[in-house]
Design a protein around this motif. Sequence first.
Motif, PDB file in Angstrom:
ATOM      1  N   PHE A 302      -6.205   1.852  15.101  1.00 41.38           N
ATOM      2  CA  PHE A 302      -6.566   0.443  14.893  1.00 41.38           C
ATOM      3  C   PHE A 302      -6.406   0.061  13.428  1.00 41.38           C
ATOM      4  O   PHE A 302      -5.886  -1.017  13.100  1.00 41.38           O
ATOM      5  CB  PHE A 302      -8.014   0.211  15.343  1.00 41.38           C
ATOM      6  N   LEU A 303      -6.856   0.922  12.541  1.00 41.32           N
ATOM      7  CA  LEU A 303      -6.794   0.638  11.105  1.00 41.32           C
ATOM      8  C   LEU A 303      -5.352   0.544  10.624  1.00 41.32           C
ATOM      9  O   LEU A 303      -4.985  -0.397   9.903  1.00 41.32           O
ATOM     10  CB  LEU A 303      -7.544   1.727  10.340  1.00 41.32           C
ATOM     11  N   VAL A 304      -4.521   1.482  11.020  1.00 40.41           N
ATOM     12  CA  VAL A 304      -3.125   1.495  10.568  1.00 40.41           C
ATOM     13  C   VAL A 304      -2.374   0.280  11.088  1.00 40.41           C
ATOM     14  O   VAL A 304      -1.631  -0.372  10.333  1.00 40.41           O
ATOM     15  CB  VAL A 304      -2.439   2.801  11.030  1.00 40.41           C
ATOM     16  N   VAL A 305      -2.555  -0.065  12.346  1.00 37.35           N
ATOM     17  CA  VAL A 305      -1.861  -1.223  12.917  1.00 37.35           C
ATOM     18  C   VAL A 305      -2.294  -2.510  12.213  1.00 37.35           C
ATOM     19  O   VAL A 305      -1.461  -3.383  11.912  1.00 37.35           O
ATOM     20  CB  VAL A 305      -2.126  -1.301  14.433  1.00 37.35           C
ATOM     21  N   THR A 306      -3.577  -2.641  11.931  1.00 40.62           N
ATOM     22  CA  THR A 306      -4.074  -3.847  11.269  1.00 40.62           C
ATOM     23  C   THR A 306      -3.527  -3.980   9.855  1.00 40.62           C
ATOM     24  O   THR A 306      -3.041  -5.046   9.457  1.00 40.62           O
ATOM     25  CB  THR A 306      -5.610  -3.835  11.228  1.00 40.62           C
ATOM     26  N   VAL A 307      -3.608  -2.912   9.083  1.00 40.70           N
ATOM     27  CA  VAL A 307      -3.086  -2.957   7.713  1.00 40.70           C
ATOM     28  C   VAL A 307      -1.590  -3.226   7.713  1.00 40.70           C
ATOM     29  O   VAL A 307      -1.088  -4.033   6.917  1.00 40.70           O
ATOM     30  CB  VAL A 307      -3.415  -1.638   6.984  1.00 40.70           C
ATOM     31  N   LEU A 308      -0.862  -2.578   8.606  1.00 37.34           N
ATOM     32  CA  LEU A 308       0.582  -2.787   8.686  1.00 37.34           C
ATOM     33  C   LEU A 308       0.912  -4.225   9.063  1.00 37.34           C
ATOM     34  O   LEU A 308       1.870  -4.808   8.536  1.00 37.34           O
ATOM     35  CB  LEU A 308       1.184  -1.821   9.710  1.00 37.34           C
ATOM     36  N   ALA A 309       0.138  -4.824   9.955  1.00 34.10           N
ATOM     37  CA  ALA A 309       0.396  -6.206  10.367  1.00 34.10           C
ATOM     38  C   ALA A 309       0.225  -7.165   9.191  1.00 34.10           C
ATOM     39  O   ALA A 309       1.052  -8.069   8.994  1.00 34.10           O
ATOM     40  CB  ALA A 309      -0.542  -6.596  11.507  1.00 34.10           C
ATOM     41  N   PHE A 310      -0.823  -6.986   8.410  1.00 36.58           N
ATOM     42  CA  PHE A 310      -1.029  -7.877   7.268  1.00 36.58           C
ATOM     43  C   PHE A 310       0.012  -7.644   6.174  1.00 36.58           C
ATOM     44  O   PHE A 310       0.438  -8.595   5.503  1.00 36.58           O
ATOM     45  CB  PHE A 310      -2.435  -7.689   6.704  1.00 36.58           C
ATOM     46  N   VAL A 311       0.447  -6.419   5.990  1.00 37.39           N
ATOM     47  CA  VAL A 311       1.503  -6.146   5.009  1.00 37.39           C
ATOM     48  C   VAL A 311       2.816  -6.795   5.451  1.00 37.39           C
ATOM     49  O   VAL A 311       3.532  -7.398   4.637  1.00 37.39           O
ATOM     50  CB  VAL A 311       1.675  -4.634   4.805  1.00 37.39           C
ATOM     51  N   MET A 312       3.156  -6.681   6.740  1.00 35.88           N
ATOM     52  CA  MET A 312       4.370  -7.324   7.254  1.00 35.88           C
ATOM     53  C   MET A 312       4.281  -8.841   7.121  1.00 35.88           C
ATOM     54  O   MET A 312       5.268  -9.501   6.773  1.00 35.88           O
ATOM     55  CB  MET A 312       4.586  -6.937   8.718  1.00 35.88           C
ATOM     56  N   LEU A 313       3.097  -9.402   7.395  1.00 33.67           N
ATOM     57  CA  LEU A 313       2.910 -10.838   7.236  1.00 33.67           C
ATOM     58  C   LEU A 313       3.114 -11.256   5.789  1.00 33.67           C
ATOM     59  O   LEU A 313       3.777 -12.263   5.497  1.00 33.67           O
ATOM     60  CB  LEU A 313       1.516 -11.237   7.714  1.00 33.67           C
ATOM     61  N   GLY A 314       2.553 -10.482   4.856  1.00 34.08           N
ATOM     62  CA  GLY A 314       2.717 -10.803   3.448  1.00 34.08           C
ATOM     63  C   GLY A 314       4.159 -10.712   2.995  1.00 34.08           C
ATOM     64  O   GLY A 314       4.635 -11.561   2.217  1.00 34.08           O
ATOM     65  N   ASP A 315       4.894  -9.716   3.477  1.00 33.35           N
ATOM     66  CA  ASP A 315       6.303  -9.599   3.122  1.00 33.35           C
ATOM     67  C   ASP A 315       7.107 -10.778   3.641  1.00 33.35           C
ATOM     68  O   ASP A 315       7.991 -11.310   2.948  1.00 33.35           O
ATOM     69  CB  ASP A 315       6.877  -8.297   3.686  1.00 33.35           C
ATOM     70  N   ALA A 316       6.816 -11.204   4.868  1.00 31.78           N
ATOM     71  CA  ALA A 316       7.535 -12.342   5.442  1.00 31.78           C
ATOM     72  C   ALA A 316       7.229 -13.631   4.683  1.00 31.78           C
ATOM     73  O   ALA A 316       8.135 -14.437   4.411  1.00 31.78           O
ATOM     74  CB  ALA A 316       7.176 -12.495   6.918  1.00 31.78           C
ATOM     75  N   VAL A 317       5.972 -13.839   4.338  1.00 35.69           N
ATOM     76  CA  VAL A 317       5.600 -15.040   3.581  1.00 35.69           C
ATOM     77  C   VAL A 317       6.229 -15.023   2.195  1.00 35.69           C
ATOM     78  O   VAL A 317       6.712 -16.045   1.697  1.00 35.69           O
ATOM     79  CB  VAL A 317       4.063 -15.147   3.483  1.00 35.69           C
ATOM     80  N   ARG A 318       6.257 -13.856   1.569  1.00 37.78           N
ATOM     81  CA  ARG A 318       6.878 -13.754   0.243  1.00 37.78           C
ATOM     82  C   ARG A 318       8.356 -14.104   0.305  1.00 37.78           C
ATOM     83  O   ARG A 318       8.871 -14.856  -0.534  1.00 37.78           O
ATOM     84  CB  ARG A 318       6.713 -12.328  -0.282  1.00 37.78           C
TER      85      ARG A 318
END
Length: 326
Positions: A302-318
């Motif tokens: 759960f922790l890894v999937v959540t952190v990865l999702a927010f990192v992917m979101l941040g990369d896309a927004v950037r």
Amino acid sequence: MTDPSSGTSGLVSAAAASAAGETAAEIAEKAPRNKNEKPRGLWGDAWLDLRRRPLFIAASVIILALLFIAAFPGVFTSADPSWTNLSKSRQPPSAEAWFGYDNLGRDIFARAIYGTRASISVGLLSTLLTVLLGGAVGIIAGYFGGWADNLLSRFSEIFLGLPFVLGAIVILTTFNAEVVIPSATRIVAQVVLTIAVLSWPISMRIMRSAAISAKQQDYVKAARALGASAPRIILRHMLPNCLAPVLVYSTIALGGFIGAEATLSFLGIGLRDPVVSWGVMIAESRFYIQAAPHLLLFPAAFLVVTVLAFVMLGDAVRDALDPKHR
């Protein structure tokens, strides 16, 4: 009759667009459909770009699902995450308990579901407080400059030079020294404040750089020449144009703060009973990893999937907000 100049200008525009590597479809999307429609700005172009990115869509679906789980955990499980049954201690996953039971006989699936609320709440509140504190200090330092900028920058470097784990240990052990069994609200508030106090200088520097660039623009100089006050210039003119880099940082930092909560909980200074979080579950499983690996596997997933999702979101927004990445 047709105006030959219009045809010539159209050919010139098409040739220029072709030389720039743009297709006719891209030109049509950027151009307004009618005279009354306003052309899109930075945020409009960014939103149009984000909707085309599979990475953004996948991350958004995962995050929305996690937010729904955090808001309504009772929809996904009817088990009490704190109910103990020592006769089921460390039993493996089964049809009765999909993720098995922990050392005290508690349903790991129920604890993982209810732990979503605490972990994401810490991440969201820490990010919000960090951005508000760092953004306010950064835009003031960038706008006024001079001695105010030097003073605020040197003050932020005190916190920036302090190692995160060491600072968290000092702060949290000091807060917990006089309370034997603190309430859940106090525990969460302590962790949120600790993360924000140690992390705000990064957002301060990002906002300061954006403010220094924005105050050199003509619209800020014109507002100052017309007699606009400093608060009005900062809030009405500079702030909307300085939010993009801070927004990118906040989306990436949110995942990092969730991981930081798990780290502090694993060290025994973060969240703890009666709070249920993924970090607490990982901390409780460290003595039984070889005998019962499922105690660690599911909360860590759960922790890894959540952190990865927010990192992917941040990369896309950037990438969407930065024209160089388009």
